[in-house]
Design a protein around this motif. Sequence first.
Motif, PDB file in Angstrom:
ATOM      1  N   LEU A 126       5.929   1.791   7.827  1.00 43.60           N
ATOM      2  CA  LEU A 126       4.523   2.165   7.629  1.00 43.60           C
ATOM      3  C   LEU A 126       3.585   1.075   8.133  1.00 43.60           C
ATOM      4  CD1 LEU A 126       4.709   3.888   4.127  1.00 43.60           C
ATOM      5  CD2 LEU A 126       4.263   4.974   6.337  1.00 43.60           C
ATOM      6  N   LEU A 127       4.013  -0.179   7.946  1.00 45.94           N
ATOM      7  CA  LEU A 127       3.205  -1.297   8.422  1.00 45.94           C
ATOM      8  C   LEU A 127       3.058  -1.234   9.943  1.00 45.94           C
ATOM      9  CD1 LEU A 127       1.868  -3.512   6.824  1.00 45.94           C
ATOM     10  CD2 LEU A 127       3.804  -4.990   7.292  1.00 45.94           C
ATOM     11  N   ASP A 128       4.124  -0.806  10.623  1.00 51.17           N
ATOM     12  CA  ASP A 128       4.064  -0.639  12.082  1.00 51.17           C
ATOM     13  C   ASP A 128       3.030   0.410  12.479  1.00 51.17           C
ATOM     14  OD1 ASP A 128       5.968  -2.542  12.459  1.00 51.17           O
ATOM     15  OD2 ASP A 128       7.640  -1.126  12.619  1.00 51.17           O
ATOM     16  N   TYR A 129       2.794   1.397  11.596  1.00 50.16           N
ATOM     17  CA  TYR A 129       1.762   2.392  11.854  1.00 50.16           C
ATOM     18  C   TYR A 129       0.418   1.957  11.264  1.00 50.16           C
ATOM     19  CZ  TYR A 129       5.508   5.554  13.238  1.00 50.16           C
ATOM     20  OH  TYR A 129       6.581   6.121  13.871  1.00 50.16           O
ATOM     21  N   ASN A 130       0.337   0.650  10.906  1.00 49.80           N
ATOM     22  CA  ASN A 130      -0.897   0.092  10.344  1.00 49.80           C
ATOM     23  C   ASN A 130      -1.263   0.692   8.998  1.00 49.80           C
ATOM     24  OD1 ASN A 130      -1.876  -2.096  11.679  1.00 49.80           O
ATOM     25  ND2 ASN A 130      -2.736  -0.845  13.344  1.00 49.80           N
ATOM     26  N   ILE A 131      -0.272   1.194   8.270  1.00 47.97           N
ATOM     27  CA  ILE A 131      -0.534   1.697   6.917  1.00 47.97           C
ATOM     28  C   ILE A 131      -0.175   0.593   5.935  1.00 47.97           C
ATOM     29  CG2 ILE A 131       0.114   3.404   5.170  1.00 47.97           C
ATOM     30  CD1 ILE A 131       0.555   5.314   7.615  1.00 47.97           C
ATOM     31  N   LYS A 189       7.284   9.500  10.913  1.00 51.14           N
ATOM     32  CA  LYS A 189       6.341   9.620  12.020  1.00 51.14           C
ATOM     33  C   LYS A 189       5.545  10.934  11.975  1.00 51.14           C
ATOM     34  CE  LYS A 189       8.039  10.398  16.061  1.00 51.14           C
ATOM     35  NZ  LYS A 189       8.940  10.212  17.225  1.00 51.14           N
ATOM     36  N   ASN A 190       6.244  12.031  11.601  1.00 50.32           N
ATOM     37  CA  ASN A 190       5.583  13.341  11.605  1.00 50.32           C
ATOM     38  C   ASN A 190       4.891  13.677  10.290  1.00 50.32           C
ATOM     39  OD1 ASN A 190       6.331  13.996  14.256  1.00 50.32           O
ATOM     40  ND2 ASN A 190       8.419  14.405  13.525  1.00 50.32           N
ATOM     41  N   ASN A 191       4.921  12.735   9.347  1.00 51.30           N
ATOM     42  CA  ASN A 191       4.331  13.023   8.031  1.00 51.30           C
ATOM     43  C   ASN A 191       3.196  12.069   7.649  1.00 51.30           C
ATOM     44  OD1 ASN A 191       5.875  15.274   6.633  1.00 51.30           O
ATOM     45  ND2 ASN A 191       7.528  13.998   7.411  1.00 51.30           N
ATOM     46  N   SER A 227      -4.606  -7.709  13.559  1.00 51.34           N
ATOM     47  CA  SER A 227      -3.714  -7.440  12.430  1.00 51.34           C
ATOM     48  C   SER A 227      -2.249  -7.613  12.782  1.00 51.34           C
ATOM     49  CB  SER A 227      -3.947  -6.033  11.913  1.00 51.34           C
ATOM     50  OG  SER A 227      -3.726  -5.113  12.955  1.00 51.34           O
ATOM     51  N   SER A 228      -1.884  -7.289  14.018  1.00 48.48           N
ATOM     52  CA  SER A 228      -0.468  -7.361  14.382  1.00 48.48           C
ATOM     53  C   SER A 228       0.086  -8.764  14.186  1.00 48.48           C
ATOM     54  CB  SER A 228      -0.282  -6.921  15.826  1.00 48.48           C
ATOM     55  OG  SER A 228      -1.128  -7.678  16.646  1.00 48.48           O
ATOM     56  N   LYS A 229      -0.774  -9.777  14.410  1.00 50.67           N
ATOM     57  CA  LYS A 229      -0.340 -11.168  14.246  1.00 50.67           C
ATOM     58  C   LYS A 229       0.147 -11.432  12.825  1.00 50.67           C
ATOM     59  CE  LYS A 229      -3.779 -13.498  17.025  1.00 50.67           C
ATOM     60  NZ  LYS A 229      -4.929 -14.346  16.770  1.00 50.67           N
TER      61      LYS A 229
END
Lengths: 77, 362
Positions: free
Chosen positions: B332-337, B303-305, B252-254
């Motif tokens: 959020l995309l960086d957190y795969n959301i 990050k904490n939510n 997914s990161s790609k």
Amino acid sequence: MRITVRYFGQIAEITNKEKEVLEFSGHTISELMESLYSKYTLLKTKDFQVAQNQELVALKTELTGQEIALLPPFAGG
Amino acid sequence: MSRYSRHIVLSEIGQVGQNKLAKAKVLVVGAGGLGCPVLQYLAAAGVGTIGIIDFDTVDISNLQRQVLYGTTSLGVNKAMAAKQRLQDLNDEITINAYPQKLTYKNALNLFSTYDIIIDGTDNFETRYLVNDACVILNKPLVFGGIYKFEGQVSVFNYKNGPSYRCLFPKAPKKGAYPNCSEIGVLGVLPGIIGSIQANEVLKIILNIGNVLSGILLCYNALTSKTVTLKINRNEANIESVLNNVADFENESSKSNFGVEPVEISIKDLIDDENIQYIDVRELNEKPRVKRLEVTNIPLSDIKNNLDKIEDSKIKALFCQSGIRSKIAFKLLLDYNITNCFSITEGAVEINNYIQKTSLNER
């Protein structure tokens, strides 16, 4: 051997024609490609597949056909 | 006469065939030049469930060929705008709009709920992603590609036929082949190629005629010539995809690289129950949004939510002016959301809109 070579998409833009008839004495598709690379140097910058008598073939395939086609992928949609 | 009477009188289709169409579920990836005609004909034909995935918005330069949209669709997400038009065209079918980017992470889940996948993508990265997901799930893929005045059509993964990788094993070097946004394309060309794709979809569902499996159809709009080339199944190319199933979703990161936030207007969202509204402003910023269930996740403390985010819902992010919500989208995309949008309007305009629409309802 007399061979008709068809060019599609960006390949036709490099060769500046959609088809041409060549006299060629080599035995494989890859030998034909080498000859086309030296004729159209920009061809080397492109990825494409080769069809012989309307069938996609590998480069090592023996050259038997009267018609060869150079087919690039199309990105657009 | 009924809506489908011109189909039903054909002996090859009849009521039995029309029922098959009503039961079919197809997914169109990309609602652009190819996607528009495909969607239009499949919706008109009564294909019962149609999914549309596209993260892009309608731009004025699209209207020259993307015939589902009009000037009122400008700036609207394509999946949403297409759904609205198609639901007007046929209100007897179900249309699922996915206003998001197709990724390695979401592709398998999404594809698994459909019978046939249609490739209307405009870049090689997504094209190979679509193909590989179809190979893994063994779903028929109705492929179309265009370049200036020329088009290619084929059906892949159909009854043990070849896949796109049997034709072109690897994606070309980046930038070697530009897409339509960088070069010109004759407006009617995607109309022709997309209509041929729609025809293949109908033949597959109805089980009539000869499906373009193992054959690449090449069309040239300038010469009006059609050439068909035979493609053979290449087991090694198929196995290279199947051997990487375990890693597929980790790629997914790609595909997230360089993603632009999906923007959407509050007017396109308000009625949908499946949406989680997220206010990314700091807690003391006013006005707060009223008459809408809102989750508060300040941009400074995402990050904490993360646990407040409901995975199953579409996340609609907003802030004071529509800028921080775009930053939040990328974070959020960086957190795969995924499955997020940024609402174009700010809190004041959102309040005004809700007030206006709730007054109208009374």
